[in-house]
Design a protein around this motif. Structure first.
Motif, PDB file in Angstrom:
ATOM      1  N   ARG A  32       0.810  -1.225   0.000  1.00 44.19           N
ATOM      2  CA  ARG A  32       0.000   0.000   0.000  1.00 44.19           C
ATOM      3  C   ARG A  32       0.844   1.276   0.000  1.00 44.19           C
ATOM      4  O   ARG A  32       0.475   2.261  -0.624  1.00 44.19           O
ATOM      5  N   PHE A  33       1.966   1.275   0.711  1.00 44.99           N
ATOM      6  CA  PHE A  33       2.713   2.514   0.919  1.00 44.99           C
ATOM      7  C   PHE A  33       4.128   2.553   0.334  1.00 44.99           C
ATOM      8  O   PHE A  33       4.790   3.591   0.437  1.00 44.99           O
ATOM      9  N   ALA A  34       4.610   1.490  -0.253  1.00 46.00           N
ATOM     10  CA  ALA A  34       6.000   1.471  -0.740  1.00 46.00           C
ATOM     11  C   ALA A  34       6.268   2.554  -1.771  1.00 46.00           C
ATOM     12  O   ALA A  34       7.307   3.222  -1.718  1.00 46.00           O
ATOM     13  N   PRO A  75      -3.882   9.645  10.389  1.00 45.97           N
ATOM     14  CA  PRO A  75      -3.868   8.403   9.608  1.00 45.97           C
ATOM     15  C   PRO A  75      -2.498   7.736   9.573  1.00 45.97           C
ATOM     16  O   PRO A  75      -1.463   8.393   9.687  1.00 45.97           O
ATOM     17  N   LEU A  76      -2.517   6.438   9.372  1.00 45.48           N
ATOM     18  CA  LEU A  76      -1.294   5.648   9.251  1.00 45.48           C
ATOM     19  C   LEU A  76      -0.456   6.152   8.072  1.00 45.48           C
ATOM     20  O   LEU A  76       0.766   6.234   8.155  1.00 45.48           O
ATOM     21  N   ARG A  77      -1.097   6.525   6.994  1.00 43.86           N
ATOM     22  CA  ARG A  77      -0.391   7.052   5.812  1.00 43.86           C
ATOM     23  C   ARG A  77       0.445   8.276   6.186  1.00 43.86           C
ATOM     24  O   ARG A  77       1.599   8.398   5.785  1.00 43.86           O
ATOM     25  N   THR A  78      -0.124   9.167   6.974  1.00 41.72           N
ATOM     26  CA  THR A  78       0.589  10.376   7.380  1.00 41.72           C
ATOM     27  C   THR A  78       1.766  10.029   8.281  1.00 41.72           C
ATOM     28  O   THR A  78       2.851  10.596   8.153  1.00 41.72           O
ATOM     29  N   TRP A  79       1.560   9.087   9.185  1.00 41.54           N
ATOM     30  CA  TRP A  79       2.637   8.660  10.074  1.00 41.54           C
ATOM     31  C   TRP A  79       3.789   8.063   9.270  1.00 41.54           C
ATOM     32  O   TRP A  79       4.963   8.390   9.498  1.00 41.54           O
ATOM     33  N   VAL A  80       3.469   7.212   8.307  1.00 43.07           N
ATOM     34  CA  VAL A  80       4.499   6.596   7.464  1.00 43.07           C
ATOM     35  C   VAL A  80       5.218   7.670   6.651  1.00 43.07           C
ATOM     36  O   VAL A  80       6.445   7.651   6.527  1.00 43.07           O
TER      37      VAL A  80
END
Length: 193
Positions: A32-34, A75-80
């Motif tokens: 999802r985030f790579a 959100p997890l996206r922002t943390w990553v």
């Protein structure tokens, strides 16, 4: 806690799965985030190998410290993305400081300017990637295809007023990339470069 403060269900479940040590969860998170992580790291560092290294560091950190993500903070996206930014800036500073010491070319002030410029560019990329598709589509047409608001409206089959609104809002969001504590920018993206 207000409804809008509640993190998405997927984020909370993903954190729980990572905390339990589910390797499949890490794979799902990576899928999802790579591209986000690698793209942000590459934007800051300007080097494919270094971006690969930061990408690995980010996912190792997430795997080893899943509890460092606080769903109440966003959100997890922002943390990553914030983690990626921090690690990429650390690597850029270390690399440039070593080059400065080794070669004696440049100053600490020039180094900080380079880090700041890379940081703003990474924030701008993150903002564009995170904005809703209608805003991003309007901005892409205006910028990359050099379309004015009338042409953008025709391309997107929307009114001219709506095209102007989307372009104005998109540009307002993008202008926050220069802010040190921009609203809507990932926490830590501003002052902690």
């Amino acid at each position: 806690m207000a409804k809008k403060d509640v993190p998405p269900r997927w984020d909370r479940k993903m954190q729980q799965r990572l905390a339990r040590g589910e390797a499949a969860a890490l794979g799902e998170l990576y899928d999802r985030f790579a591209s986000l992580v690698h793209g942000l790291a590459h934007r800051v560092l300007g080097d494919e190998r270094a971006a690969d290294g930061v990408t690995r560091e980010v996912f190792v950190h997430v795997w080893e410290h899943p509890d460092s993500y606080d769903p109440k903070q966003g959100p997890l996206r922002t943390w990553v993305a914030t983690l990626t930014h921090r690690l990429a800036v650390q690597r850029l500073r270390a690399t440039e400081t070593a080059a400065l010491a080794r070669e004696g070319a440049g100053t600490a002030e020039e180094l900080e300017h380079k880090v700041r410029r890379a940081s703003v560019a990474a924030r701008a990329d993150y903002i564009v990637q995170s904005m809703p598709v209608p805003l991003r589509s309007a901005l892409e047409r205006a910028y990359f295809q050099r379309r004015d608001y009338r042409q953008t409206a025709a391309d997107l089959d929307i009114t001219e007023d709506e095209a102007r609104r989307r372009l104005r809002l998109g540009l307002q969001l993008l202008s926050t990339a220069h802010d040190t504590e921009a609203p809507g920018a990932p926490p830590g993206y501003g002052g902690a470069v």
